[in-house]
Motif scaffolding. Structure first.
Motif, PDB file in Angstrom:
ATOM      1  N   GLU A 167      22.346  38.910  -1.071  1.00 43.09           N
ATOM      2  CA  GLU A 167      23.048  39.276  -0.395  1.00 43.09           C
ATOM      3  C   GLU A 167      23.221  38.619   1.048  1.00 43.09           C
ATOM      4  O   GLU A 167      21.762  38.403   1.751  1.00 43.09           O
ATOM      5  CB  GLU A 167      22.818  40.733  -0.482  1.00 43.09           C
ATOM      6  CG  GLU A 167      23.389  41.826   1.082  1.00 43.09           C
ATOM      7  CD  GLU A 167      23.926  43.070   0.811  1.00 43.09           C
ATOM      8  OE1 GLU A 167      24.179  44.243   0.483  1.00 43.09           O
ATOM      9  OE2 GLU A 167      22.402  44.099   0.582  1.00 43.09           O
ATOM     10  N   THR A 168      23.859  38.453   2.287  1.00 38.81           N
ATOM     11  CA  THR A 168      23.727  37.356   2.951  1.00 38.81           C
ATOM     12  C   THR A 168      24.704  37.787   4.084  1.00 38.81           C
ATOM     13  O   THR A 168      25.359  38.757   4.444  1.00 38.81           O
ATOM     14  CB  THR A 168      24.378  36.375   2.504  1.00 38.81           C
ATOM     15  OG1 THR A 168      25.772  36.328   3.121  1.00 38.81           O
ATOM     16  CG2 THR A 168      23.857  35.590   1.213  1.00 38.81           C
ATOM     17  N   ASP A 169      23.680  38.183   5.797  1.00 38.33           N
ATOM     18  CA  ASP A 169      24.202  38.482   6.927  1.00 38.33           C
ATOM     19  C   ASP A 169      24.938  37.550   7.565  1.00 38.33           C
ATOM     20  O   ASP A 169      25.344  36.456   7.023  1.00 38.33           O
ATOM     21  CB  ASP A 169      22.958  38.277   8.202  1.00 38.33           C
ATOM     22  CG  ASP A 169      21.704  39.260   7.556  1.00 38.33           C
ATOM     23  OD1 ASP A 169      22.349  40.184   7.132  1.00 38.33           O
ATOM     24  OD2 ASP A 169      21.204  39.183   8.558  1.00 38.33           O
ATOM     25  N   PRO A 170      26.930  38.627   8.253  1.00 35.45           N
ATOM     26  CA  PRO A 170      27.295  37.401   8.246  1.00 35.45           C
ATOM     27  C   PRO A 170      27.527  36.298   9.111  1.00 35.45           C
ATOM     28  O   PRO A 170      26.635  36.484  10.447  1.00 35.45           O
ATOM     29  CB  PRO A 170      28.608  38.375   8.395  1.00 35.45           C
ATOM     30  CG  PRO A 170      28.035  39.235   9.173  1.00 35.45           C
ATOM     31  CD  PRO A 170      26.598  39.650   8.336  1.00 35.45           C
ATOM     32  N   VAL A 171      27.934  34.769   8.714  1.00 31.41           N
ATOM     33  CA  VAL A 171      28.121  34.156   9.820  1.00 31.41           C
ATOM     34  C   VAL A 171      28.833  33.728  10.124  1.00 31.41           C
ATOM     35  O   VAL A 171      30.143  33.710  10.087  1.00 31.41           O
ATOM     36  CB  VAL A 171      27.189  32.942   9.208  1.00 31.41           C
ATOM     37  CG1 VAL A 171      27.131  30.937   9.738  1.00 31.41           C
ATOM     38  CG2 VAL A 171      25.958  32.999   8.563  1.00 31.41           C
ATOM     39  N   GLY A 172      28.713  33.450  11.683  1.00 28.94           N
ATOM     40  CA  GLY A 172      30.184  32.909  12.463  1.00 28.94           C
ATOM     41  C   GLY A 172      30.690  34.193  13.236  1.00 28.94           C
ATOM     42  O   GLY A 172      30.101  34.536  14.582  1.00 28.94           O
ATOM     43  N   LEU A 201      27.853  38.889  -0.800  1.00 28.63           N
ATOM     44  CA  LEU A 201      27.573  37.910  -2.016  1.00 28.63           C
ATOM     45  C   LEU A 201      28.098  36.955  -1.362  1.00 28.63           C
ATOM     46  O   LEU A 201      29.254  37.406  -1.717  1.00 28.63           O
ATOM     47  CB  LEU A 201      27.679  39.327  -2.822  1.00 28.63           C
ATOM     48  CG  LEU A 201      27.217  40.400  -3.045  1.00 28.63           C
ATOM     49  CD1 LEU A 201      27.640  40.950  -4.651  1.00 28.63           C
ATOM     50  CD2 LEU A 201      25.506  40.993  -3.041  1.00 28.63           C
ATOM     51  N   ASN A 202      27.538  35.764  -1.907  1.00 27.36           N
ATOM     52  CA  ASN A 202      27.159  34.684  -2.405  1.00 27.36           C
ATOM     53  C   ASN A 202      26.995  34.096  -3.309  1.00 27.36           C
ATOM     54  O   ASN A 202      25.983  34.927  -3.872  1.00 27.36           O
ATOM     55  CB  ASN A 202      26.675  34.172  -1.257  1.00 27.36           C
ATOM     56  CG  ASN A 202      27.842  34.275   0.826  1.00 27.36           C
ATOM     57  OD1 ASN A 202      27.388  34.941   1.381  1.00 27.36           O
ATOM     58  ND2 ASN A 202      28.939  33.212   0.433  1.00 27.36           N
ATOM     59  N   MET A 203      27.471  33.037  -4.111  1.00 25.32           N
ATOM     60  CA  MET A 203      26.704  32.906  -5.217  1.00 25.32           C
ATOM     61  C   MET A 203      27.624  31.059  -5.387  1.00 25.32           C
ATOM     62  O   MET A 203      28.716  30.961  -4.923  1.00 25.32           O
ATOM     63  CB  MET A 203      26.903  33.510  -6.521  1.00 25.32           C
ATOM     64  CG  MET A 203      28.003  33.591  -7.279  1.00 25.32           C
ATOM     65  SD  MET A 203      28.892  34.378  -8.170  1.00 25.32           S
ATOM     66  CE  MET A 203      27.601  33.864  -8.960  1.00 25.32           C
ATOM     67  N   ILE A 214      37.609  37.257  -1.330  1.00 27.83           N
ATOM     68  CA  ILE A 214      37.457  36.396  -1.853  1.00 27.83           C
ATOM     69  C   ILE A 214      36.948  35.555  -1.343  1.00 27.83           C
ATOM     70  O   ILE A 214      38.509  35.134  -0.392  1.00 27.83           O
ATOM     71  CB  ILE A 214      38.094  36.661  -3.587  1.00 27.83           C
ATOM     72  CG1 ILE A 214      36.924  35.727  -4.463  1.00 27.83           C
ATOM     73  CG2 ILE A 214      38.796  36.357  -3.517  1.00 27.83           C
ATOM     74  CD1 ILE A 214      35.193  35.670  -5.114  1.00 27.83           C
ATOM     75  N   ASP A 215      36.325  34.353  -1.459  1.00 25.01           N
ATOM     76  CA  ASP A 215      36.728  33.064  -0.287  1.00 25.01           C
ATOM     77  C   ASP A 215      36.344  31.993  -1.586  1.00 25.01           C
ATOM     78  O   ASP A 215      34.560  32.044  -2.162  1.00 25.01           O
ATOM     79  CB  ASP A 215      35.795  32.936   0.474  1.00 25.01           C
ATOM     80  CG  ASP A 215      36.086  31.961   1.414  1.00 25.01           C
ATOM     81  OD1 ASP A 215      37.100  31.120   1.313  1.00 25.01           O
ATOM     82  OD2 ASP A 215      34.957  31.109   1.927  1.00 25.01           O
ATOM     83  N   LEU A 216      36.739  30.593  -1.784  1.00 31.40           N
ATOM     84  CA  LEU A 216      36.113  30.104  -2.503  1.00 31.40           C
ATOM     85  C   LEU A 216      36.363  28.144  -2.180  1.00 31.40           C
ATOM     86  O   LEU A 216      37.271  28.510  -1.554  1.00 31.40           O
ATOM     87  CB  LEU A 216      36.937  30.068  -3.892  1.00 31.40           C
ATOM     88  CG  LEU A 216      36.861  30.715  -5.439  1.00 31.40           C
ATOM     89  CD1 LEU A 216      36.987  31.773  -4.887  1.00 31.40           C
ATOM     90  CD2 LEU A 216      36.725  29.890  -6.869  1.00 31.40           C
TER      91      LEU A 216
HETATM   92  N1  LIG Z   1      27.129  35.284   4.936  1.00 32.17           N
HETATM   93  C1  LIG Z   1      28.530  34.954   5.131  1.00 32.17           C
HETATM   94  N2  LIG Z   1      28.769  34.684   5.968  1.00 32.17           N
HETATM   95  C2  LIG Z   1      29.725  33.668   5.679  1.00 32.17           C
HETATM   96  C3  LIG Z   1      30.606  33.465   4.829  1.00 32.17           C
HETATM   97  C4  LIG Z   1      29.989  34.162   3.542  1.00 32.17           C
HETATM   98  O1  LIG Z   1      30.811  33.293   2.654  1.00 32.17           O
HETATM   99  N3  LIG Z   1      29.250  34.387   4.063  1.00 32.17           N
HETATM  100  N4  LIG Z   1      31.672  32.751   4.221  1.00 32.17           N
HETATM  101  C5  LIG Z   1      32.177  32.366   6.063  1.00 32.17           C
HETATM  102  C6  LIG Z   1      33.779  32.075   6.107  1.00 32.17           C
HETATM  103  O2  LIG Z   1      33.790  30.845   5.167  1.00 32.17           O
HETATM  104  C7  LIG Z   1      32.351  32.638   7.626  1.00 32.17           C
HETATM  105  N5  LIG Z   1      31.045  33.753   7.439  1.00 32.17           N
END
Ligand SMILES: Nc1nc2c(c(=O)[nH]1)N=C(CO)CN2
Ligand SMILES: Nc1ncnc2c1ncn2[C@@H]1O[C@H](COP(=O)(O)OP(=O)(O)OP(=O)(O)O)[C@@H](O)[C@H]1O
Length: 174
Positions: free
Chosen positions: A42-47, A55-57, A94-96
């Motif tokens: 579980e990750t804080d949003p970046v950007g 959730l990232n993996m 979802i983002d890949l």
């Molecule tokens: N924590 C987190 N932050 C993001 C993510 C992401 O997958 N996780 N993806 C982004 C654009 O790809 C921008 N910021």
């Protein structure tokens, strides 16, 4: 046969369910074998920070597909799961992202490998290093673990669900 690493992220709805579905859709393509999968973080949003936690993996795959066809498959998974692109770095179901493809560097109009921001992102490097601890960045020819050492915001990435048991790389908050 090619080895590639893909980063997956979700911050809307049933986040873990979307990650699982994305992996299932990729695996159902006869030419993509998922060989390793990291724990879920579980990750804080970046950007753009005013959005829900992700959730990232990261998964490792083996494939006979070209990088361009693999990108097409990843974009197709996003379409299948109903992703709507609201704005760059905004919320998404979802983002890949293709992080690495063998040890290659690719600079095409629609495909950059290694992913240009991967070495700045703890939400990418922590799960990647869990499945590939000694992997190197193809352009810098340096271990990616060294880039993680330089990132200040690692506390924004927390283990959410361990997949690989006791051997999992766990970023310790304490
Ligand atoms: N924590 C987190 N932050 C993001 C993510 C992401 O997958 N996780 N993806 C982004 C654009 O790809 C921008 N910021
Ligand atoms: N290595 C890569 N993996 C996935 N998509 C890539 C890659 N390199 C370039 N792209 C392009 O990026 C586009 C997707 O951009 P998108 O709007 O999803 O960026 P983002 O995920 O919001 O931001 P970021 O790229 O910083 O993670 C795809 O259509 C694809 O053509």
């Amino acid at each position: 046969m090619n080895t590639a690493y893909i980063s997956l992220g979700s911050n809307m709805g049933d986040r873990a369910g979307y990650l699982e579905k994305a992996i299932n859709i990729l695996s159902s393509h006869g030419k993509i074998e998922v060989t390793k999968r990291s724990s879920l973080y579980e990750t804080d949003p970046v950007g753009f920070t005013e959005q829900d936690q992700f959730l990232n993996m990261v998964i490792e795959i083996r494939t006979s597909l070209s990088p361009e066809t693999l990108l097409h498959q990843c974009l197709q998974v996003e379409i299948d799961l109903g992703r709507e692109r609201e704005f760059k770095w905004g919320p998404r179901i979802i983002d890949l992202d293709i992080l690495l493809f063998n040890h290659e560097t690719i600079e095409a109009e629609n495909l950059l490998i290694p992913h240009p921001r991967m070495q700045e992102r703890a939400f990418v490097l922590i799960p990647l290093l869990e499945v590939a601890p000694s992997i190197e960045h193809p352009s810098f020819n340096a271990p990616l673990a060294e880039f993680l050492d330089e990132i200040p915001d690692k506390e924004g990435v927390r283990l959410w669900k361990q997949i690989n048991g006791e051997d999992a790389y766990v970023h310790s908050e304490s």
